[in-house]
Design a protein around this motif. Structure first.
Motif, PDB file in Angstrom:
ATOM      1  N   ARG A 125       0.837  -1.212   0.000  1.00  0.00           N
ATOM      2  CA  ARG A 125       0.000   0.000   0.000  1.00  0.00           C
ATOM      3  C   ARG A 125       0.863   1.250   0.000  1.00  0.00           C
ATOM      4  NH1 ARG A 125      -0.921   3.140   4.055  1.00  0.00           N
ATOM      5  NH2 ARG A 125      -0.342   1.598   5.624  1.00  0.00           N
ATOM      6  N   THR A 126       1.905   1.267   0.816  1.00  0.00           N
ATOM      7  CA  THR A 126       2.751   2.462   0.872  1.00  0.00           C
ATOM      8  C   THR A 126       3.554   2.627  -0.410  1.00  0.00           C
ATOM      9  OG1 THR A 126       4.602   1.363   1.993  1.00  0.00           O
ATOM     10  CG2 THR A 126       2.892   2.365   3.392  1.00  0.00           C
ATOM     11  N   ARG A 129       1.247   4.169  -2.899  1.00  0.00           N
ATOM     12  CA  ARG A 129       1.119   5.610  -2.672  1.00  0.00           C
ATOM     13  C   ARG A 129       2.339   6.357  -3.230  1.00  0.00           C
ATOM     14  NH1 ARG A 129      -3.995   6.906  -2.193  1.00  0.00           N
ATOM     15  NH2 ARG A 129      -4.987   6.153  -0.311  1.00  0.00           N
ATOM     16  N   ARG A 130       3.538   5.788  -3.050  1.00  0.00           N
ATOM     17  CA  ARG A 130       4.738   6.424  -3.597  1.00  0.00           C
ATOM     18  C   ARG A 130       4.679   6.437  -5.118  1.00  0.00           C
ATOM     19  NH1 ARG A 130       9.410   3.727  -4.644  1.00  0.00           N
ATOM     20  NH2 ARG A 130       9.115   2.320  -2.886  1.00  0.00           N
ATOM     21  N   GLU A 132       2.069   6.443  -6.909  1.00  0.00           N
ATOM     22  CA  GLU A 132       1.055   7.429  -7.287  1.00  0.00           C
ATOM     23  C   GLU A 132       1.621   8.846  -7.209  1.00  0.00           C
ATOM     24  OE1 GLU A 132      -3.381   9.057  -6.100  1.00  0.00           O
ATOM     25  OE2 GLU A 132      -2.334   7.737  -4.706  1.00  0.00           O
ATOM     26  N   ARG A 133       2.379   9.146  -6.157  1.00  0.00           N
ATOM     27  CA  ARG A 133       2.983  10.480  -6.050  1.00  0.00           C
ATOM     28  C   ARG A 133       3.939  10.734  -7.219  1.00  0.00           C
ATOM     29  NH1 ARG A 133       3.385   8.681  -0.705  1.00  0.00           N
ATOM     30  NH2 ARG A 133       5.625   8.353  -0.906  1.00  0.00           N
ATOM     31  N   GLN A 150      -2.574   6.861 -12.694  1.00  0.00           N
ATOM     32  CA  GLN A 150      -2.653   7.533 -11.390  1.00  0.00           C
ATOM     33  C   GLN A 150      -3.951   7.164 -10.684  1.00  0.00           C
ATOM     34  OE1 GLN A 150      -4.822  10.516 -10.627  1.00  0.00           O
ATOM     35  NE2 GLN A 150      -4.170  10.217  -8.523  1.00  0.00           N
ATOM     36  N   ASN A 154      -4.285   5.072  -7.143  1.00  0.00           N
ATOM     37  CA  ASN A 154      -5.031   5.646  -6.024  1.00  0.00           C
ATOM     38  C   ASN A 154      -6.041   4.631  -5.482  1.00  0.00           C
ATOM     39  OD1 ASN A 154      -5.951   7.624  -4.187  1.00  0.00           O
ATOM     40  ND2 ASN A 154      -7.552   8.217  -5.611  1.00  0.00           N
ATOM     41  N   SER A 157      -4.317   1.488  -3.790  1.00  0.00           N
ATOM     42  CA  SER A 157      -3.834   1.649  -2.411  1.00  0.00           C
ATOM     43  C   SER A 157      -4.979   1.499  -1.416  1.00  0.00           C
ATOM     44  CB  SER A 157      -3.109   2.979  -2.237  1.00  0.00           C
ATOM     45  OG  SER A 157      -3.972   4.055  -2.479  1.00  0.00           O
ATOM     46  N   ASP A 158      -6.154   1.983  -1.785  1.00  0.00           N
ATOM     47  CA  ASP A 158      -7.335   1.783  -0.925  1.00  0.00           C
ATOM     48  C   ASP A 158      -7.678   0.297  -0.815  1.00  0.00           C
ATOM     49  OD1 ASP A 158      -7.571   4.538  -0.579  1.00  0.00           O
ATOM     50  OD2 ASP A 158      -8.969   4.743  -2.257  1.00  0.00           O
TER      51      ASP A 158
END
Length: 187
Positions: A125-126, A129-130, A132-133, A150, A154, A157-158
């Motif tokens: 998950r983390t 998120r990275r 995605e950033r 993207q 997003n 990760s959810d």
């Protein structure tokens, strides 16, 4: 065919339709997606095949979708056909809803961890998120990239948060609430 080509020895790598520096933002972004895919593979190896049959089907499908996303980002040809579509995002949303209904109600933030597979899914998950950033930064820098990636990251990760909680729940491992958290999730 040899596994090594030596074509990257000068710090460049091949894309679909061109070459770039290995540290380009595009390569960093699909590299993070590859790292994410590897953590999902690790989680798969930690899950019981019977107890988590539905989740294993999800995760294996996600691995293919992540390959699609990476390939879409690596494509710099003038005429492109992207593989990732809205359909996997809709599936993820449906699965998030089902998984959220299965896990106990959530009121506070939780600490990543629990059973080994759940902990691995929290790592994934983390990394999602990275990635995605990095994708957001890439979209600001290069206009001609598949923005669906993207949105997919997003939602993924959810999904990974929801599925990590269900893994703990099915194994009767309690999530550990962050002790300084107030009630932040309300139904």
């Amino acid at each position: 065919m040899k596994l090594y080509t030596k074509t990257g020895d000068t710090g460049k790598t091949s894309l679909i339709g061109g070459r770039v520096d290995k540290d380009s933002l595009r390569v960093e972004t699909y590299g993070a997606i590859d790292e994410l895919n590897s953590f999902i593979g690790k989680a798969i190896s930690e899950l019981d095949r019977e107890l988590f049959k539905d989740i294993l089907i999800d995760l294996e499908t996600i691995q293919h979708e992540l390959f699609d996303a990476g390939g879409d980002l690596a494509n710099v040809m003038k005429e492109r056909h992207y593989k990732l579509t809205e359909q996997p995002i809709e599936v993820l949303e449906s699965r998030i809803d089902a998984l959220s209904d299965e896990a106990p109600p959530l009121q506070r933030f939780i600490l990543p961890g629990g059973a080994p597979a759940a902990a691995t899914l929290h790592i994934a998950r983390t990394v999602a998120r990275r990635a995605e950033r990095q994708m957001v930064t890439l979209m600001k820098e290069i206009e001609d990239v598949p923005t669906i990636v993207q949105k997919y990251l997003n939602r993924l990760s959810d999904y990974l948060f929801a599925v990590a909680r269900v893994v703990n729940f099915r194994l009767n491992v309690a999530d550990i609430e962050y002790i300084r958290s107030g009630n932040v999730f309300k139904k």
